[in-house]
Design a protein around this motif. Structure first.
Motif, mmCIF file in Angstrom:
data_model
loop_
_atom_site.group_PDB
_atom_site.id
_atom_site.type_symbol
_atom_site.label_atom_id
_atom_site.label_comp_id
_atom_site.label_asym_id
_atom_site.label_seq_id
_atom_site.Cartn_x
_atom_site.Cartn_y
_atom_site.Cartn_z
ATOM 1 N N LYS A 2 -24.556 -14.952 33.196
ATOM 2 C CA LYS A 2 -25.375 -15.031 34.627
ATOM 3 C C LYS A 2 -25.944 -16.520 34.484
ATOM 4 O O LYS A 2 -26.598 -16.819 34.648
ATOM 5 N N VAL A 3 -25.360 -17.407 35.323
ATOM 6 C CA VAL A 3 -26.767 -18.570 36.013
ATOM 7 C C VAL A 3 -26.066 -18.905 37.280
ATOM 8 O O VAL A 3 -25.172 -18.996 38.514
ATOM 9 N N VAL A 4 -27.816 -19.151 37.435
ATOM 10 C CA VAL A 4 -28.150 -19.365 39.015
ATOM 11 C C VAL A 4 -28.583 -21.323 39.168
ATOM 12 O O VAL A 4 -28.604 -21.503 38.611
ATOM 13 N N PHE A 5 -27.580 -21.662 40.344
ATOM 14 C CA PHE A 5 -27.595 -23.175 41.418
ATOM 15 C C PHE A 5 -28.438 -23.162 41.525
ATOM 16 O O PHE A 5 -28.388 -22.393 42.630
ATOM 17 N N ARG A 6 -30.382 -23.930 41.541
ATOM 18 C CA ARG A 6 -31.178 -24.207 42.500
ATOM 19 C C ARG A 6 -30.563 -25.407 42.990
ATOM 20 O O ARG A 6 -31.121 -26.471 42.438
ATOM 21 N N VAL A 7 -30.221 -25.929 44.384
ATOM 22 C CA VAL A 7 -29.977 -27.100 44.869
ATOM 23 C C VAL A 7 -29.261 -26.567 46.375
ATOM 24 O O VAL A 7 -29.150 -26.090 46.763
ATOM 25 N N ASP A 8 -29.834 -27.743 47.204
ATOM 26 C CA ASP A 8 -29.370 -27.640 48.673
ATOM 27 C C ASP A 8 -28.220 -28.565 48.620
ATOM 28 O O ASP A 8 -28.345 -30.278 47.854
ATOM 29 N N SER A 9 -28.302 -29.214 50.142
ATOM 30 C CA SER A 9 -27.160 -30.162 50.508
ATOM 31 C C SER A 9 -27.551 -30.445 52.006
ATOM 32 O O SER A 9 -27.890 -28.670 52.623
ATOM 33 N N SER A 10 -27.740 -31.448 52.898
ATOM 34 C CA SER A 10 -28.317 -31.445 54.034
ATOM 35 C C SER A 10 -28.004 -32.931 54.242
ATOM 36 O O SER A 10 -27.435 -33.689 53.747
ATOM 37 N N LEU A 11 -27.728 -33.390 56.160
ATOM 38 C CA LEU A 11 -28.221 -34.883 55.746
ATOM 39 C C LEU A 11 -28.150 -35.657 55.329
ATOM 40 O O LEU A 11 -28.208 -36.533 55.660
ATOM 41 N N GLN A 12 -30.421 -35.029 55.273
ATOM 42 C CA GLN A 12 -30.628 -35.734 54.426
ATOM 43 C C GLN A 12 -30.394 -36.283 53.250
ATOM 44 O O GLN A 12 -30.578 -37.225 52.910
ATOM 45 N N ILE A 13 -30.220 -35.121 52.504
ATOM 46 C CA ILE A 13 -30.129 -34.738 51.093
ATOM 47 C C ILE A 13 -28.519 -35.618 50.843
ATOM 48 O O ILE A 13 -28.588 -35.966 49.866
ATOM 49 N N GLY A 14 -27.623 -35.506 51.679
ATOM 50 C CA GLY A 14 -26.078 -35.374 51.056
ATOM 51 C C GLY A 14 -25.601 -34.580 50.274
ATOM 52 O O GLY A 14 -26.261 -33.065 50.542
ATOM 53 N N SER A 15 -23.751 -34.577 49.975
ATOM 54 C CA SER A 15 -23.703 -33.183 49.519
ATOM 55 C C SER A 15 -23.223 -33.945 47.748
ATOM 56 O O SER A 15 -22.558 -32.681 46.893
ATOM 57 N N GLY A 16 -23.612 -34.657 47.062
ATOM 58 C CA GLY A 16 -23.675 -35.415 46.030
ATOM 59 C C GLY A 16 -24.312 -34.048 44.917
ATOM 60 O O GLY A 16 -23.921 -33.698 43.925
ATOM 61 N N HIS A 17 -25.730 -33.628 44.996
ATOM 62 C CA HIS A 17 -26.695 -32.928 44.156
ATOM 63 C C HIS A 17 -24.911 -31.612 44.628
ATOM 64 O O HIS A 17 -24.862 -30.943 42.869
ATOM 65 N N LEU A 18 -24.367 -31.153 45.485
ATOM 66 C CA LEU A 18 -24.031 -29.735 45.361
ATOM 67 C C LEU A 18 -22.638 -29.427 44.523
ATOM 68 O O LEU A 18 -22.128 -28.898 43.774
ATOM 69 N N MET A 19 -22.182 -31.154 44.737
ATOM 70 C CA MET A 19 -20.630 -30.846 44.730
ATOM 71 C C MET A 19 -20.486 -31.133 43.021
ATOM 72 O O MET A 19 -20.144 -30.501 42.558
ATOM 73 N N ARG A 20 -21.828 -32.052 42.528
ATOM 74 C CA ARG A 20 -21.741 -31.744 41.124
ATOM 75 C C ARG A 20 -22.215 -30.164 40.464
ATOM 76 O O ARG A 20 -21.085 -30.063 39.365
ATOM 77 N N CYS A 21 -22.802 -29.626 41.086
ATOM 78 C CA CYS A 21 -23.152 -28.375 40.904
ATOM 79 C C CYS A 21 -22.138 -27.484 40.777
ATOM 80 O O CYS A 21 -21.615 -26.536 40.162
ATOM 81 N N LEU A 22 -21.575 -27.778 42.055
ATOM 82 C CA LEU A 22 -20.032 -26.754 42.395
ATOM 83 C C LEU A 22 -18.817 -26.734 41.531
ATOM 84 O O LEU A 22 -18.174 -25.827 40.583
ATOM 85 N N THR A 23 -18.878 -28.326 40.950
ATOM 86 C CA THR A 23 -17.707 -28.484 39.420
ATOM 87 C C THR A 23 -18.063 -27.802 38.636
ATOM 88 O O THR A 23 -17.524 -27.228 38.212
ATOM 89 N N LEU A 24 -19.583 -28.017 37.992
ATOM 90 C CA LEU A 24 -20.022 -27.144 36.671
ATOM 91 C C LEU A 24 -20.004 -25.320 36.409
ATOM 92 O O LEU A 24 -19.737 -25.098 36.086
ATOM 93 N N ALA A 25 -20.142 -25.348 38.132
ATOM 94 C CA ALA A 25 -20.109 -23.445 38.842
ATOM 95 C C ALA A 25 -18.378 -23.234 37.879
ATOM 96 O O ALA A 25 -18.790 -22.128 37.320
ATOM 97 N N GLU A 26 -17.616 -23.891 39.144
ATOM 98 C CA GLU A 26 -16.266 -23.249 38.321
ATOM 99 C C GLU A 26 -15.787 -23.953 37.038
ATOM 100 O O GLU A 26 -15.119 -22.560 36.289
ATOM 101 N N ARG A 27 -16.674 -24.574 36.256
ATOM 102 C CA ARG A 27 -15.960 -24.931 34.865
ATOM 103 C C ARG A 27 -16.501 -23.757 34.197
ATOM 104 O O ARG A 27 -15.758 -23.246 33.245
ATOM 105 N N LEU A 28 -18.263 -23.581 34.657
ATOM 106 C CA LEU A 28 -18.027 -21.740 33.863
ATOM 107 C C LEU A 28 -18.018 -21.035 34.098
ATOM 108 O O LEU A 28 -17.541 -19.993 33.022
ATOM 109 N N LYS A 29 -16.560 -20.521 35.653
ATOM 110 C CA LYS A 29 -16.347 -19.249 35.796
ATOM 111 C C LYS A 29 -14.884 -19.018 34.579
ATOM 112 O O LYS A 29 -14.522 -18.314 33.961
#
Length: 354
Positions: A2-29
């Motif tokens: 069981k893996v939990v990701f704590r990450v955010d995306s926003s106009l200020q943050i952008g999407s880079g942090h989220l996208m790499r977490c999504l990639t890692l999550a899909e690989r784990l699945k």
């Protein structure tokens, strides 16, 4: 697992942090049959719906107003680390104790992580700033720094496993597929890809398009990609519609295909650097955030990009002149360097024996 990701995306943050977490999550699945969850705050311009579209449960933290006591990257959370940690713990009660908690946020440090410590079995941090202490078993920094071996000395425990360098780059499956048909470029420019991330609040995209337009090269196909959260997407689309050789795309899921087709990319630094280089694509890079400057300078020394500097100095005129100046032998050499360097990127396993 069981893996939990704590990450955010926003106009200020952008999407880079989220996208790499999504990639890692899909690989784990796919590779570990893991159950993955995302803890995200409902910030302005968030991409929570994108995560849900991928059939990944989101434990949503409530939107909060700005907090005057916060400064620097802490503002990303919109609440104190203590409050964010408490709300994260409360949200996880519905799923039980995670085997791994993955944190990808410049706003979180050892204080937040120490509060979560009793509620998780293992903590992994994704970072590249190396500017604060962490309480974690694993730290991943996929970026290229000349002092990689020293950057986290004193910031993590001696027992912490460090995964450092672009050989640990988190690349989506589409890039490995595209690499099977990687192009060998000849230095000529017939196809330009313009992509500055999902939000691009300072509209560097338009700056690039104006520079390209000034070339008066109808023989160059220009593919322009923006995210759904880009506040200037209508203006950009309108500009593209006025030029027969410019194609506008919004929120695509096949950017590797566009990279493989391009002879030159114009965009920001950050994680996309490794994606471009992995496919042998030369790039003119404008740093849109302070943390991209050192990384881009190091990549320029390696000869895998042309670095224009930060967005304030990278004018349309200079960009126009740079495109003209590098076509031919200079661009060919950069493409060759990318093929050599990029061959090693994203090749090392992150969750081996996890």
């Amino acid at each position: 697992m069981k893996v939990v990701f704590r990450v955010d995306s926003s106009l200020q943050i952008g999407s880079g942090h989220l996208m790499r977490c999504l990639t890692l999550a899909e690989r784990l699945k796919k590779e570990h049959d893991a159950d993955v969850y995302f803890v995200m705050r409902a910030l302005s311009g968030n991409l929570i719906d994108l995560v849900k579209q991928k059939k990944i449960p989101v434990l949503e933290l409530p939107q909060a107003g700005s907090c005057a006591a916060l400064s620097g990257y802490e503002k990303w959370l919109t609440v104190t680390q203590e409050q964010d940690a408490a709300e994260t713990i409360a949200s996880m009660k519905t799923i039980g104790t995670p085997d791994v908690l993955v944190i990808d946020s410049y706003a979180i440090d050892i204080n937040w992580e120490s509060i979560l410590r009793p509620h998780v079995k293992k903590i992994m941090v994704i970072d590249d700033l190396a500017n604060r202490k962490h309480n974690c078993e694993v730290l991943l920094d996929q970026n290229l720094y000349l002092d990689n071996d020293e950057r986290y000395r004193g910031l993590v425990s001696k027992e912490c496993k460090l995964l450092l360098g672009p050989q640990y780059a988190i690349l989506r499956e589409e890039f490995y597929e595209a690499h099977k048909n990687i192009r060998v470029r000849n230095g000529q420019i017939k196809n330009i890809l313009v992509f500055f991330g999902s939000s691009d609040p300072t509209n560097e995209t338009m700056k690039a398009l104006q520079a390209i337009s000034g070339l008066n090269r109808k023989d160059i196909v220009v593919n322009v990609i923006v995210g759904q959260s880009n506040p200037n997407k209508k203006e950009i689309e309108g500009f593209c519609n006025l030029h027969d050789n410019m194609n506008f795309f919004c929120q695509i899921n096949n950017i590797a295909e566009f990279m493989n087709a391009a002879d030159l990319a114009i965009g920001a630094g950050g994680s996309v650097t490794w994606e471009r280089c992995f496919l042998g694509l030369p790039a003119i890079v404008i740093a849109i955030a302070e943390n991209q400057i050192e990384l881009s300078e190091n990549c320029a020394r390696k000869g895998i990009i042309v670095f224009m500097g930060c967005k304030q100095v990278a004018t349309t005129t200079v960009l126009h002149e740079t495109i003209n100046a590098i076509e031919g032998l200079i661009l060919l050499k950069i493409a060759q360097n990318c093929l050599i360097e990029g061959a090693y990127y994203g090749r090392k396993t992150i969750f081996k024996n996890s």
